[in-house]
Write an enzyme that holds these catalytic residues in place. Sequence first.
Site, PDB file in Angstrom:
ATOM      1  N   HIS A 144      50.332  -0.825  -0.790  1.00 32.43           N
ATOM      2  CA  HIS A 144      51.534  -0.836   0.055  1.00 32.43           C
ATOM      3  C   HIS A 144      52.024   0.590   0.300  1.00 32.43           C
ATOM      4  CE1 HIS A 144      55.603  -2.290   1.337  1.00 32.43           C
ATOM      5  NE2 HIS A 144      55.991  -1.170   0.742  1.00 32.43           N
ATOM      6  N   GLU A 145      52.081   1.397  -0.753  1.00 35.24           N
ATOM      7  CA  GLU A 145      52.570   2.769  -0.607  1.00 35.24           C
ATOM      8  C   GLU A 145      51.602   3.623   0.203  1.00 35.24           C
ATOM      9  OE1 GLU A 145      55.528   3.206  -1.264  1.00 35.24           O
ATOM     10  OE2 GLU A 145      55.885   1.483  -2.555  1.00 35.24           O
ATOM     11  N   HIS A 148      52.133   2.954   3.789  1.00 35.61           N
ATOM     12  CA  HIS A 148      53.278   3.693   4.332  1.00 35.61           C
ATOM     13  C   HIS A 148      52.829   5.067   4.825  1.00 35.61           C
ATOM     14  CE1 HIS A 148      56.900   1.362   3.912  1.00 35.61           C
ATOM     15  NE2 HIS A 148      56.738   1.143   2.621  1.00 35.61           N
ATOM     16  N   GLU A 224      58.507  -2.033   6.427  1.00 40.54           N
ATOM     17  CA  GLU A 224      58.093  -2.662   5.167  1.00 40.54           C
ATOM     18  C   GLU A 224      57.144  -3.826   5.421  1.00 40.54           C
ATOM     19  OE1 GLU A 224      58.575  -1.693   2.026  1.00 40.54           O
ATOM     20  OE2 GLU A 224      59.493   0.077   2.924  1.00 40.54           O
TER      21      GLU A 224
END
Length: 291
Positions: A144-145, A148, A224
Amino acid sequence: MKRIALFLLTNLAVVVVLGIVASLLGVNRYLTANGLNLGALLGFAFIMGFGGAIISLLMSKPIAKWSSGVRVIDGTGSADEAWIVQTVRKFADQAGIGMPEVGIFEGDPNAFATGAFKNNALVAVSTGLLQGMTREEVEAVIGHEVAHIANGDMVTMTLIQGVMNTFVVFLSRVIGYAVDSFLRRNDENSSGPGIGYMVTTIVLDIVLGFLASMIVAWFSRQREFRADAGAARLMGRRQPMINALARLGGMHPAELPKGLQAMGIAGGIGKLFSTHPPIEERIAALQNAQG
């Protein structure tokens, strides 16, 4: 949330400080010397607005390290640290970005990515996350990071914040000029901005800045969802990310209702300022995703 919250607070502080410095240097007096020069004001607002956002972006990595007490690791320590670095490297290669710095910080389950450039970013995970999740769930959070970073979210948020800042600076000074003109309407000897202008602009910089943060937070919530989907793609399946989100929400995936309704963790004004959607909405989005 830590990543965006630090950015927003730093940005607001920079804009307010720049506004005060501009007043001390006489910029406001120039803008109002012969009536409000809207063209010059718009240019000033643009420089102030994007200047604050860009400074915040460039400072995001060192500020995040300092505020969270991040310990940078290179994979030569424990087996867990080596695995974290290897996982970040694997996802960075898949996403086509440079290897980020990797760090660990003490605290409750959390993780963040930050940095001004895709090839010079930072991914940090907390000890609480490592202790409270399975490796597969931690892997999903790391994905997930990395998503980003690959999506360029910090730069995107900087551009959005810059636009918001420009409107805040412009509107606060137009309103400040109007208030000051009204207060000194019977003073024929007045010249330059008065106390009404300075007080109004400082107050409105703060108030409008918080209102603008609602808009920035809305955009952050949309990013997100994209990062969740990006983590699922990097993992090759959605379930690990769903499991990680459920763990963060304090519930087991099996206990989730079949038809998740969109409902906020915090209602009212708190939800408007939240940089993350409710866990339930994020899980539902992954479950309903095609493919």
